[in-house]
Design a protein around this motif. Structure first.
Motif, PDB file in Angstrom:
ATOM      1  N   SER A  68       0.851  -1.184   0.000  1.00 41.36           N
ATOM      2  CA  SER A  68       0.000   0.000   0.000  1.00 41.36           C
ATOM      3  C   SER A  68       0.891   1.240   0.000  1.00 41.36           C
ATOM      4  O   SER A  68       2.086   1.143  -0.274  1.00 41.36           O
ATOM      5  CB  SER A  68      -0.923  -0.021   1.227  1.00 41.36           C
ATOM      6  N   SER A  69       0.329   2.384   0.324  1.00 40.42           N
ATOM      7  CA  SER A  69       1.071   3.641   0.196  1.00 40.42           C
ATOM      8  C   SER A  69       1.385   4.239   1.562  1.00 40.42           C
ATOM      9  O   SER A  69       0.582   4.973   2.125  1.00 40.42           O
ATOM     10  CB  SER A  69       0.272   4.639  -0.645  1.00 40.42           C
ATOM     11  N   GLY A  70       2.548   3.934   2.082  1.00 36.93           N
ATOM     12  CA  GLY A  70       2.945   4.460   3.375  1.00 36.93           C
ATOM     13  C   GLY A  70       2.261   3.745   4.521  1.00 36.93           C
ATOM     14  O   GLY A  70       1.482   2.818   4.326  1.00 36.93           O
ATOM     15  N   GLN A  71       2.576   4.170   5.741  1.00 37.18           N
ATOM     16  CA  GLN A  71       1.976   3.538   6.904  1.00 37.18           C
ATOM     17  C   GLN A  71       0.486   3.876   6.987  1.00 37.18           C
ATOM     18  O   GLN A  71       0.017   4.846   6.411  1.00 37.18           O
ATOM     19  CB  GLN A  71       2.680   3.983   8.177  1.00 37.18           C
ATOM     20  N   THR A  72      -0.248   3.049   7.715  1.00 33.43           N
ATOM     21  CA  THR A  72      -1.658   3.304   7.980  1.00 33.43           C
ATOM     22  C   THR A  72      -1.801   3.526   9.477  1.00 33.43           C
ATOM     23  O   THR A  72      -1.504   2.631  10.270  1.00 33.43           O
ATOM     24  CB  THR A  72      -2.525   2.103   7.537  1.00 33.43           C
ATOM     25  N   THR A  73      -2.221   4.718   9.852  1.00 30.63           N
ATOM     26  CA  THR A  73      -2.280   5.048  11.268  1.00 30.63           C
ATOM     27  C   THR A  73      -3.491   5.917  11.565  1.00 30.63           C
ATOM     28  O   THR A  73      -4.365   6.113  10.712  1.00 30.63           O
ATOM     29  CB  THR A  73      -0.972   5.721  11.727  1.00 30.63           C
ATOM     30  N   ILE A  74      -3.553   6.459  12.799  1.00 25.48           N
ATOM     31  CA  ILE A  74      -4.662   7.319  13.203  1.00 25.48           C
ATOM     32  C   ILE A  74      -4.237   8.782  13.072  1.00 25.48           C
ATOM     33  O   ILE A  74      -3.182   9.177  13.561  1.00 25.48           O
ATOM     34  CB  ILE A  74      -5.083   7.033  14.660  1.00 25.48           C
ATOM     35  N   PHE A  75      -5.076   9.549  12.419  1.00 23.97           N
ATOM     36  CA  PHE A  75      -4.881  10.987  12.285  1.00 23.97           C
ATOM     37  C   PHE A  75      -6.039  11.674  13.002  1.00 23.97           C
ATOM     38  O   PHE A  75      -7.202  11.335  12.777  1.00 23.97           O
ATOM     39  CB  PHE A  75      -4.851  11.393  10.808  1.00 23.97           C
ATOM     40  N   ASP A 150       2.270   8.209  15.742  1.00 22.15           N
ATOM     41  CA  ASP A 150       3.424   7.627  15.065  1.00 22.15           C
ATOM     42  C   ASP A 150       3.351   6.107  15.077  1.00 22.15           C
ATOM     43  O   ASP A 150       2.983   5.491  16.077  1.00 22.15           O
ATOM     44  CB  ASP A 150       4.713   8.086  15.749  1.00 22.15           C
ATOM     45  N   GLY A 151       3.718   5.501  13.963  1.00 24.71           N
ATOM     46  CA  GLY A 151       3.726   4.042  13.865  1.00 24.71           C
ATOM     47  C   GLY A 151       2.458   3.513  13.232  1.00 24.71           C
ATOM     48  O   GLY A 151       1.407   4.148  13.261  1.00 24.71           O
ATOM     49  N   SER A 152       2.554   2.341  12.644  1.00 20.14           N
ATOM     50  CA  SER A 152       1.416   1.753  11.948  1.00 20.14           C
ATOM     51  C   SER A 152       0.403   1.157  12.921  1.00 20.14           C
ATOM     52  O   SER A 152       0.771   0.425  13.838  1.00 20.14           O
ATOM     53  CB  SER A 152       1.885   0.663  10.976  1.00 20.14           C
ATOM     54  N   ILE A 153      -0.860   1.474  12.680  1.00 23.85           N
ATOM     55  CA  ILE A 153      -1.940   0.817  13.404  1.00 23.85           C
ATOM     56  C   ILE A 153      -2.241  -0.521  12.751  1.00 23.85           C
ATOM     57  O   ILE A 153      -2.651  -1.485  13.396  1.00 23.85           O
ATOM     58  CB  ILE A 153      -3.201   1.703  13.417  1.00 23.85           C
ATOM     59  N   VAL A 154      -2.037  -0.602  11.456  1.00 19.36           N
ATOM     60  CA  VAL A 154      -2.273  -1.835  10.715  1.00 19.36           C
ATOM     61  C   VAL A 154      -1.398  -1.807   9.467  1.00 19.36           C
ATOM     62  O   VAL A 154      -1.061  -0.735   8.954  1.00 19.36           O
ATOM     63  CB  VAL A 154      -3.784  -1.968  10.348  1.00 19.36           C
ATOM     64  N   LYS A 155      -0.967  -2.970   9.006  1.00 17.33           N
ATOM     65  CA  LYS A 155      -0.208  -3.078   7.761  1.00 17.33           C
ATOM     66  C   LYS A 155      -0.965  -4.023   6.834  1.00 17.33           C
ATOM     67  O   LYS A 155      -0.984  -5.240   7.041  1.00 17.33           O
ATOM     68  CB  LYS A 155       1.197  -3.626   8.018  1.00 17.33           C
ATOM     69  N   THR A 156      -1.612  -3.448   5.863  1.00 17.90           N
ATOM     70  CA  THR A 156      -2.489  -4.219   4.988  1.00 17.90           C
ATOM     71  C   THR A 156      -2.078  -4.050   3.531  1.00 17.90           C
ATOM     72  O   THR A 156      -2.148  -2.929   3.003  1.00 17.90           O
ATOM     73  CB  THR A 156      -3.950  -3.770   5.164  1.00 17.90           C
ATOM     74  N   PRO A 157      -1.654  -5.116   2.865  1.00 21.07           N
ATOM     75  CA  PRO A 157      -1.290  -5.006   1.453  1.00 21.07           C
ATOM     76  C   PRO A 157      -2.530  -4.923   0.566  1.00 21.07           C
ATOM     77  O   PRO A 157      -3.655  -5.150   1.029  1.00 21.07           O
ATOM     78  CB  PRO A 157      -0.527  -6.305   1.199  1.00 21.07           C
ATOM     79  N   TYR A 158      -2.313  -4.590  -0.673  1.00 22.33           N
ATOM     80  CA  TYR A 158      -3.402  -4.511  -1.636  1.00 22.33           C
ATOM     81  C   TYR A 158      -3.432  -5.794  -2.475  1.00 22.33           C
ATOM     82  O   TYR A 158      -2.461  -6.110  -3.164  1.00 22.33           O
ATOM     83  CB  TYR A 158      -3.188  -3.335  -2.581  1.00 22.33           C
ATOM     84  N   PRO A 159      -4.541  -6.547  -2.447  1.00 20.89           N
ATOM     85  CA  PRO A 159      -4.640  -7.710  -3.325  1.00 20.89           C
ATOM     86  C   PRO A 159      -4.904  -7.286  -4.770  1.00 20.89           C
ATOM     87  O   PRO A 159      -5.672  -6.346  -5.020  1.00 20.89           O
ATOM     88  CB  PRO A 159      -5.832  -8.491  -2.761  1.00 20.89           C
ATOM     89  N   LEU A 160      -4.257  -7.944  -5.701  1.00 21.03           N
ATOM     90  CA  LEU A 160      -4.558  -7.802  -7.121  1.00 21.03           C
ATOM     91  C   LEU A 160      -5.555  -8.901  -7.461  1.00 21.03           C
ATOM     92  O   LEU A 160      -5.251 -10.084  -7.303  1.00 21.03           O
ATOM     93  CB  LEU A 160      -3.295  -7.955  -7.967  1.00 21.03           C
ATOM     94  N   ILE A 161      -6.740  -8.520  -7.899  1.00 22.33           N
ATOM     95  CA  ILE A 161      -7.809  -9.504  -8.090  1.00 22.33           C
ATOM     96  C   ILE A 161      -8.443  -9.367  -9.472  1.00 22.33           C
ATOM     97  O   ILE A 161      -8.369  -8.308 -10.098  1.00 22.33           O
ATOM     98  CB  ILE A 161      -8.901  -9.369  -7.003  1.00 22.33           C
ATOM     99  N   MET A 162      -9.082 -10.450  -9.898  1.00 26.65           N
ATOM    100  CA  MET A 162      -9.693 -10.483 -11.219  1.00 26.65           C
ATOM    101  C   MET A 162     -10.991 -11.272 -11.157  1.00 26.65           C
ATOM    102  O   MET A 162     -11.123 -12.216 -10.361  1.00 26.65           O
ATOM    103  CB  MET A 162      -8.729 -11.127 -12.222  1.00 26.65           C
ATOM    104  N   GLY A 209       0.948  18.897  12.384  1.00 23.12           N
ATOM    105  CA  GLY A 209       1.258  19.839  13.447  1.00 23.12           C
ATOM    106  C   GLY A 209       1.836  19.164  14.669  1.00 23.12           C
ATOM    107  O   GLY A 209       2.577  19.779  15.444  1.00 23.12           O
ATOM    108  N   GLU A 210       1.521  17.885  14.858  1.00 25.71           N
ATOM    109  CA  GLU A 210       1.976  17.151  16.041  1.00 25.71           C
ATOM    110  C   GLU A 210       2.063  15.665  15.721  1.00 25.71           C
ATOM    111  O   GLU A 210       1.156  15.115  15.081  1.00 25.71           O
ATOM    112  CB  GLU A 210       0.996  17.369  17.195  1.00 25.71           C
ATOM    113  N   ILE A 211       3.137  15.041  16.162  1.00 27.89           N
ATOM    114  CA  ILE A 211       3.288  13.591  16.003  1.00 27.89           C
ATOM    115  C   ILE A 211       3.379  12.987  17.394  1.00 27.89           C
ATOM    116  O   ILE A 211       4.307  13.291  18.153  1.00 27.89           O
ATOM    117  CB  ILE A 211       4.536  13.247  15.167  1.00 27.89           C
ATOM    118  N   TYR A 212       2.405  12.150  17.714  1.00 29.13           N
ATOM    119  CA  TYR A 212       2.350  11.571  19.058  1.00 29.13           C
ATOM    120  C   TYR A 212       3.071  10.231  19.088  1.00 29.13           C
ATOM    121  O   TYR A 212       2.768   9.336  18.309  1.00 29.13           O
ATOM    122  CB  TYR A 212       0.896  11.376  19.508  1.00 29.13           C
TER     123      TYR A 212
END
Length: 253
Positions: A68-75, A150-162, A209-212
């Motif tokens: 996927s595109s970068g980390q997935t976290t809470i904003f 800061d840091g990933s809440i989840v790491k989820t790849p993208y499936p290529l499907i057909m 503005g802030e990284i926790y």
């Protein structure tokens, strides 16, 4: 349904139809479960064999996974002094185990499409969102959610499907050509993801503005939540679930 022939999408969006994809929504992955490891785990032949059977039940051919595109976290819209401060906040979830994990932290889960994030944050419909660095940067979410955990809440790849029917209608040569293209795409994704991830991370650092940073005790809490859902997945999905957890653990040890 055959509305499109081939597609890629955030893995968490598939769990309603392919429940075993919830293995990719295990919350708070450890730091040593790198994006490279995620992709290798997803494209492990054992993982693909188990998941391919599940996708085919929905008339879908699983071709492989890309990053996927970068980390997935809470904003978040407002500052926090601790992870406990998300108590009662309305946060957009992304499906699978991320939603009950938010509830474990006493947050309220809100369901919405990625396109709604800016407006809902702007109007107070939600207090925060789980989304990717890419969405944060490309949708200009720093204007309405300047706080980043800061840091990933989840790491989820993208499936290529057909569409399976479309796949079956192809000649053997065409299928081989698509499989070859998928292999090249996975290799390209693996080789280029780190650079793209670093680019997005730099943009986050510039725009937020802030990284926790989680404290040691909060990391321990996050680890407990992760282990809870690994156990739940194993118990809920029998032999296939336990096999996927075993393979998952190989890539974090």
């Amino acid at each position: 349904r055959g509305s499109v022939d081939i597609y890629s999408l955030f893995g968490g969006y598939t769990v309603g139809n392919v429940e075993l994809m919830k293995i990719f929504t295990i919350p708070f992955p450890p730091e040593d479960f790198t994006d490279k490891n995620v992709l290798e785990f997803a494209n492990d032949s054992r993982t693909l064999e188990i998941l391919s059977e599940e996708f085919e039940n929905s008339n879908v051919k699983l071709l492989g996974f890309i990053n996927s595109s970068g980390q997935t976290t809470i904003f978040l819209a407002d500052s926090i002094d601790s992870l406990e401060d998300i108590n009662n906040k309305r946060i957009r979830g992304v499906g699978g185990y991320t939603d009950p994990a938010l509830e474990d932290l006493d947050a309220s889960v809100v369901f919405m499409s990625a396109a709604e994030q800016f407006l809902q944050l702007q109007t107070g419909g939600v207090d925060g969102v789980i989304t990717t660095d890419s969405s944060y940067v490309n949708l200009g979410l720093s204007e309405v959610a300047p706080v980043v955990i800061d840091g990933s809440i989840v790491k989820t790849p993208y499936p290529l499907i057909m569409n399976k029917k479309k796949w079956n209608a192809l000649s053997e040569e065409q299928q081989i050509n698509i499989e070859s293209a998928v292999e090249e795409t996975i290799t390209w994704s693996s080789n280029n993801f780190e650079e793209e991830s670093q680019r997005l991370s730099s943009r986050i650092n510039e725009e937020a503005g802030e990284i926790y940073q989680l404290t040691e005790s909060e990391v321990a809490t996050a680890n407990e939540i992760r282990n809870k859902y690994l156990t739940e997945f194993s118990n809920e999905y029998g032999d296939k679930g336990r096999s996927l957890v075993d393979i998952y653990n190989e890539y974090i040890e």
